[in-house]
Design an enzyme around this catalytic site. Sequence first.
Site, PDB file in Angstrom:
ATOM      1  N   CYS A 130       0.791  -1.322   0.278  1.00  0.00           N
ATOM      2  CA  CYS A 130      -0.018   0.073   0.123  1.00  0.00           C
ATOM      3  C   CYS A 130       0.914   1.210  -0.110  1.00  0.00           C
ATOM      4  O   CYS A 130       1.561   1.423  -0.914  1.00  0.00           O
ATOM      5  CB  CYS A 130      -0.981   0.075   1.216  1.00  0.00           C
ATOM      6  SG  CYS A 130      -2.391   0.671   0.765  1.00  0.00           S
ATOM      7  N   GLU A 134      -0.490  -8.408   5.972  1.00  0.00           N
ATOM      8  CA  GLU A 134      -0.224  -8.583   7.378  1.00  0.00           C
ATOM      9  C   GLU A 134      -1.283  -8.370   8.145  1.00  0.00           C
ATOM     10  O   GLU A 134      -1.548  -8.735   9.560  1.00  0.00           O
ATOM     11  CB  GLU A 134       0.848  -7.428   7.757  1.00  0.00           C
ATOM     12  CG  GLU A 134       0.235  -5.843   8.184  1.00  0.00           C
ATOM     13  CD  GLU A 134      -0.164  -5.360   6.447  1.00  0.00           C
ATOM     14  OE1 GLU A 134       0.183  -6.079   5.446  1.00  0.00           O
ATOM     15  OE2 GLU A 134      -0.495  -4.367   6.372  1.00  0.00           O
ATOM     16  N   HIS A 170      -3.181  -5.601   1.924  1.00  0.00           N
ATOM     17  CA  HIS A 170      -2.289  -5.998   3.292  1.00  0.00           C
ATOM     18  C   HIS A 170      -2.376  -7.365   3.798  1.00  0.00           C
ATOM     19  O   HIS A 170      -3.019  -7.717   4.758  1.00  0.00           O
ATOM     20  CB  HIS A 170      -3.178  -4.860   4.393  1.00  0.00           C
ATOM     21  CG  HIS A 170      -2.883  -3.461   4.319  1.00  0.00           C
ATOM     22  ND1 HIS A 170      -1.838  -2.525   4.980  1.00  0.00           N
ATOM     23  CD2 HIS A 170      -3.519  -2.638   3.501  1.00  0.00           C
ATOM     24  CE1 HIS A 170      -2.221  -1.455   4.456  1.00  0.00           C
ATOM     25  NE2 HIS A 170      -2.954  -1.450   3.667  1.00  0.00           N
TER      26      HIS A 170
HETATM   27  N1  GLN Z   1      -3.801   6.138   1.210  1.00  0.00           N
HETATM   28  C1  GLN Z   1      -2.509   5.940   1.466  1.00  0.00           C
HETATM   29  C2  GLN Z   1      -1.522   6.896   0.678  1.00  0.00           C
HETATM   30  O1  GLN Z   1      -1.666   7.494  -0.268  1.00  0.00           O
HETATM   31  C3  GLN Z   1      -2.083   4.533   1.616  1.00  0.00           C
HETATM   32  C4  GLN Z   1      -3.133   3.672   2.533  1.00  0.00           C
HETATM   33  C5  GLN Z   1      -2.409   2.377   3.259  1.00  0.00           C
HETATM   34  O2  GLN Z   1      -1.472   2.384   3.260  1.00  0.00           O
HETATM   35  N2  GLN Z   1      -3.251   1.782   3.767  1.00  0.00           N
HETATM   36  O3  GLN Z   1      -0.276   6.797   1.119  1.00  0.00           O
END
Ligand code: GLN
Length: 193
Positions: free
Chosen positions: A79, A174, A172
Amino acid sequence: MAVTIGVLGLQGDFALHLRSLRNLGVESGMVRSPEELNPCDGLILPGGESTTFINLLKKTGMFEALASFGKKGALMGTCAGMITLSKTVVRGGIETLGLIDISVERNAYGRQVDSFTGPVVVDALPGDPEFEGVFIRAPKICSMGGDVRALGRAGKDIVMARNRNVLVMTFHPELTDDTRIHNYFVKEMAGKR
Ligand code: GLN
């Protein structure tokens, strides 16, 4: 070969990655400085907020340390961690590490469905290729360069990809008890440098 995996602990959900690695019996530790990165064979960049990551990486000297580590060392980004490792952020204007040739769009699922779970198909995993994808204000991978291959899909979207030493995903792992993706990173990437 025993490998040591660090988890970037500047911000975000690093503790759950450490839990996944502990569950696999992998030697692991939190990394907040270039010195702590030195003994690592691989590093995980967790989810969080990518703009905050970049600011903190710059303040701590970790931006340069990661740029150099990423020439050989194994990296995994989930992410915000993926955004940080990417080459380009569309409509973003944020500076990233550029260690994997993908362009990404932040918060790409919009406000209506900003967090959800859904099945991801990861053919590289042993046994059942299905993995529970937990998506939280997730980015999308918009395009990939020639040395990047898709490893996971959710419907039509590519949600997991890698090049030689960098593995990224928009969800994710984890946040589940399923350690197969962490195991893939440890065995197939960090353990094979
Ligand atoms: N929206 C976040 C970003 O742009 C990422 C979200 C996340 O890591 N769960 O950095």
